[in-house]
Write an enzyme that holds these catalytic residues in place. Structure first.
Site, mmCIF file in Angstrom:
data_model
loop_
_atom_site.group_PDB
_atom_site.id
_atom_site.type_symbol
_atom_site.label_atom_id
_atom_site.label_comp_id
_atom_site.label_asym_id
_atom_site.label_seq_id
_atom_site.Cartn_x
_atom_site.Cartn_y
_atom_site.Cartn_z
ATOM 1 N N ASP A 22 29.459 61.412 55.863
ATOM 2 C CA ASP A 22 30.277 61.675 54.681
ATOM 3 C C ASP A 22 31.596 62.379 54.975
ATOM 4 O OD1 ASP A 22 28.344 60.548 53.045
ATOM 5 O OD2 ASP A 22 27.325 62.464 52.696
ATOM 6 N N ASP A 78 26.445 71.247 54.637
ATOM 7 C CA ASP A 78 25.420 70.731 53.730
ATOM 8 C C ASP A 78 24.056 70.967 54.359
ATOM 9 O OD1 ASP A 78 27.445 69.835 52.109
ATOM 10 O OD2 ASP A 78 26.760 67.748 52.031
ATOM 11 N N ARG A 103 31.274 76.277 45.370
ATOM 12 C CA ARG A 103 30.085 76.075 46.217
ATOM 13 C C ARG A 103 30.068 77.016 47.424
ATOM 14 N NH1 ARG A 103 28.736 69.561 46.383
ATOM 15 N NH2 ARG A 103 28.755 69.248 44.124
#
Length: 394
Positions: free
Chosen positions: A192, A220, A272
């Site tokens: 990604d 992640d 985040r």
């Protein structure tokens, strides 16, 4: 009195305090007994991770001692401890047939390896870097960057340490074949564009790295990964910084336990830091500088314990709140708590939930969390350090 003498004295005081890990009672959180820390913020104090190794001038000949210094849920991570030293001598990369001396050749090996670098280098990967179990990527003593291409994937493995490197400007990986071990080349659909993806893995420690400006996320942690510590890193210039949990419907992430400690979330970050789903996140002694949307968020009923952090809100009236629930309602029973945090420039944390919220650390995982006012000192050296052989790391 020298800088390091002061550090040693302050660290000794710091580590001798009683642990602030009692059960949490009531809606608004507990107020543990005040520890006798210095009333004024000291200028020379190291956090428990750094005080474990940074003052040692022989770090270069005892590199594997670093593996004894992690705290929190990832504290038992071995990396390549007790394996051979592997030295990266060149920045070149071949995704299918890596050559000896390259980073990829080292990380795919089946045996434990402690990977170091012979010189400064910028590594632009041909495709995502698949890291095998029991590996340490140790950038101390060189300026190492992974940038301008696909970056690091830690998938279905265990015991990985990434320390002291810069990872930035990461791009999505291409669909194609990528070697993940000496005996396996598999077809990858394309990554990604994260700096580091931790997928279905356990016992991973990311420490003293610089992470910025990637296509997707910076870190992640997904697909039931657990026993993770993310510490002493410097994050900057990015939108979606850190995701803990795959998606709201992936129930296996309930097992996820992540410690986020002693990091500096610097300028130019949007959201985040982290965003959590289902699992447990202990967010402790981090510095947050003027996030654009929010700092800590989540969905799907995660448990978040924010302890001893230092939050500086931006000057924008709409971004003062630290927290964000990614749902319209029904979150009143989610266990989100704050203790000993410091809030500057109008920052505020909206807690939720009732009853006790124990911190599920084993005795080996526990560490002393300082009051939030000490965080500017504890995070002052976040990111890669300047390490010279035959001397301590600054």
């Amino acid at each position: 009195m020298t800088h390091f003498t002061v550090s040693c004295l302050l660290v000794a005081l710091f580590l001798c305090q009683s642990l602030v890990h009692a059960a949490y009672n009531g809606y608004y959180g507990y107020s543990p007994a005040a520890a006798p820390y210095p009333a004024e913020e000291p200028q020379n104090i190291m956090n428990p991770v750094d005080s474990c190794w940074r003052l040692k001038s022989d770090w270069d000949v005892n590199r594997e001692d670093l593996a004894d210094c992690a705290v929190g849920f990832g504290s038992s991570t071995l990396g390549g401890k007790k394996g051979n030293i592997y030295v990266v001598t060149n920045p070149y990369d071949n995704a299918q047939n890596p050559h000896p001396g390259s980073l990829r050749y080292g990380v795919i090996q089946a045996k434990p390896l402690w990977i170091t670098f012979a010189k400064d280098m910028v590594i632009t990967l041909a495709n995502e870097l698949m890291v095998n179990s029991y590996k340490t990527i140790d950038g101390r003593g060189a300026k190492v960057e992974i940038a301008y291409g696909p970056c690091i994937t830690i998938q279905d493995v265990t015991n990985v340490i990434v320390h002291g490197i810069s990872i930035h400007d990461c791009k999505p990986g291409k669909s194609g074949k990528v070697r993940s071990s000496p005996t396996h080349v598999g077809h990858r659909k394309g990554s990604d564009g994260d700096a580091i993806t931790i997928f279905g893995s356990s016992n991973v420690w990311i420490d003293h790295c610089y992470l910025a400006s990637c296509t997707d996320g910076l870190i992640d942690v997904i697909h039931a990964s657990t026993a993770i510590t993310i510490s002493n890193n410097y994050f900057t210039q990015h939108d979606k910084v850190m995701l803990l949990g795959h998606n709201d419907n992936f129930v296996k992430d309930v097992k996820m336990k992540v410690t986020v400690a002693f990091n500096h979330f610097g300028p130019g970050l949007v959201e985040r830091m982290p965003r959590v789903r289902r699992g447990y996140a202990h967010v402790a002694n981090n510095r947050y500088d003027k996030w654009i949307m929010y700092a800590i968020g989540g969905s799907a009923d995660p448990t978040i314990f924010s302890e001893g952090n230092y939050f500086i809100a931006s000057d924008k009236s709409y971004s003062k709140e630290v927290t964000k629930r990614e749902v319209k309602g029904g979150w009143n029973n989610w266990r989100w708590r704050t203790s000993n945090d410091v809030f500057k420039n109008g920052a505020f944390f909206v807690p939720s939930g009732y009853g006790s919220i124990p911190l599920p650390y084993s005795s080996a995982q526990r560490f002393t969390v300082a009051p939030g006012n000490l965080v500017p000192s504890l995070t002052a050296d976040a990111g890669p350090l300047n390490c010279n052989r035959n001397g301590p790391c600054y």
